[in-house]
Design an enzyme around this catalytic site. Structure first.
Site, PDB file in Angstrom:
ATOM      1  N   TYR A  36       2.252  15.411  -5.868  1.00  0.00           N
ATOM      2  CA  TYR A  36       1.151  14.505  -6.225  1.00  0.00           C
ATOM      3  C   TYR A  36       0.062  14.520  -5.162  1.00  0.00           C
ATOM      4  CZ  TYR A  36      -1.502  10.266  -7.067  1.00  0.00           C
ATOM      5  OH  TYR A  36      -2.528   9.388  -7.272  1.00  0.00           O
ATOM      6  N   ASN A  65      -2.121   1.924  -1.275  1.00  0.00           N
ATOM      7  CA  ASN A  65      -1.503   1.366  -2.481  1.00  0.00           C
ATOM      8  C   ASN A  65      -2.306   0.167  -2.972  1.00  0.00           C
ATOM      9  OD1 ASN A  65       0.750   3.138  -2.545  1.00  0.00           O
ATOM     10  ND2 ASN A  65       1.751   1.916  -0.961  1.00  0.00           N
ATOM     11  N   HIS A  79       4.824   0.441  -7.722  1.00  0.00           N
ATOM     12  CA  HIS A  79       4.980   0.631  -6.282  1.00  0.00           C
ATOM     13  C   HIS A  79       5.882  -0.489  -5.749  1.00  0.00           C
ATOM     14  CE1 HIS A  79       2.153   3.898  -5.790  1.00  0.00           C
ATOM     15  NE2 HIS A  79       1.228   3.243  -6.482  1.00  0.00           N
ATOM     16  N   TRP A 102      15.063  -1.458  -1.583  1.00  0.00           N
ATOM     17  CA  TRP A 102      15.346  -0.058  -1.274  1.00  0.00           C
ATOM     18  C   TRP A 102      15.025   0.276   0.173  1.00  0.00           C
ATOM     19  CZ3 TRP A 102      14.295   4.360  -5.237  1.00  0.00           C
ATOM     20  CH2 TRP A 102      15.079   4.143  -6.386  1.00  0.00           C
ATOM     21  N   ARG A 109       3.341  -0.060   5.363  1.00  0.00           N
ATOM     22  CA  ARG A 109       2.403   0.297   4.309  1.00  0.00           C
ATOM     23  C   ARG A 109       1.187  -0.629   4.347  1.00  0.00           C
ATOM     24  NH1 ARG A 109       5.118   4.022   4.542  1.00  0.00           N
ATOM     25  NH2 ARG A 109       6.382   5.069   2.947  1.00  0.00           N
ATOM     26  N   ASP A 169      13.375   5.996   2.391  1.00  0.00           N
ATOM     27  CA  ASP A 169      12.280   5.192   2.937  1.00  0.00           C
ATOM     28  C   ASP A 169      10.913   5.782   2.619  1.00  0.00           C
ATOM     29  OD1 ASP A 169      13.524   3.010   4.077  1.00  0.00           O
ATOM     30  OD2 ASP A 169      13.844   4.004   6.005  1.00  0.00           O
TER      31      ASP A 169
END
Length: 211
Positions: A36, A65, A79, A102, A109, A169
């Site tokens: 991507y 994001n 996301h 997760w 981020r 991660d």
């Protein structure tokens, strides 16, 4: 004018500091976003080729994001922020004792509220043209653990957080420098993360949970 939004996953994986535009080509991408990320990166190459041959007018924005009302909340499309809102709301509504996140919670981020992204795109229509990509971000990151704790607080969930370290991660650090954004637009995104999450959670209750 063509406004081209590009994801910040197009930055090299090797950088562990605020990402600057001049470092955009200084290494390989993280394996988790290679396909991507490279396809988005080559859209900049395409705009430059069109500019040289046809004087094509474009602006290339590198965005972190996005989140906000209207986001994807499906498990296979969202996301981390959208997925966590879904998990915490469902856990609260069903009185579940824990929420699983997760990974280790350590990756950092950057999150841009959708209205700020729209503002940047609108401003791109009237500024002087420039060839190189420009970061549009808040110049501040939070770890996934900090993000989960913030969403937990906004939702009002009282259970435990469990980190599933068997899950990946991804890249350890994705925060962009916003110096060039300030210079070009005379503006920086201003939506506070907690306020943006609160608005998004409210939208989720009214438009997703009630369906």
């Amino acid at each position: 004018r063509f406004v081209n939004p590009i994801s910040n996953c197009t930055y090299p994986d090797v950088l562990d500091k605020d990402l600057k535009e001049e470092e955009w080509w200084q290494g390989p991408l993280h394996p988790s976003v290679l396909a991507y990320g490279m396809s988005r990166k080559y859209t900049w190459v395409q705009t430059q080729a069109f500019h040289r041959q046809y004087n094509f007018n474009s602006i290339n924005l590198i965005l972190p994001n996005l989140y906000g009302p209207g986001d994807h909340f499906q498990e296979d499309r969202s996301h981390a922020l959208g997925a966590l809102i879904t998990k915490f709301v469902k856990a609260k509504e069903n009185n579940l004792p824990e929420v699983t996140v997760w990974g280790t919670g350590s990756p950092v981020r950057e999150w841009l509220y959708v209205d700020d992204a729209v503002e940047a795109i609108m401003r791109s229509l009237t500024v002087e043209p420039f060839p190189d990509p420009v970061n549009v971000g808040v110049n501040h990151g939070v770890s996934i653990k900090e993000l989960a704790e913030l969403i937990k607080e906004v939702v009002g969930y009282k259970g435990q957080l469990i980190f599933d370290t068997t899950k990946p991660d991804g890249a350890p650090y994705k925060v962009m420098s916003s110096k060039k954004c300030q210079q070009i637009f005379g503006w920086l995104p201003s939506t506070n993360l907690k306020e943006g999450i609160a608005t998004t959670v409210q939208w989720y209750y009214e438009n997703v949970l009630k369906k």
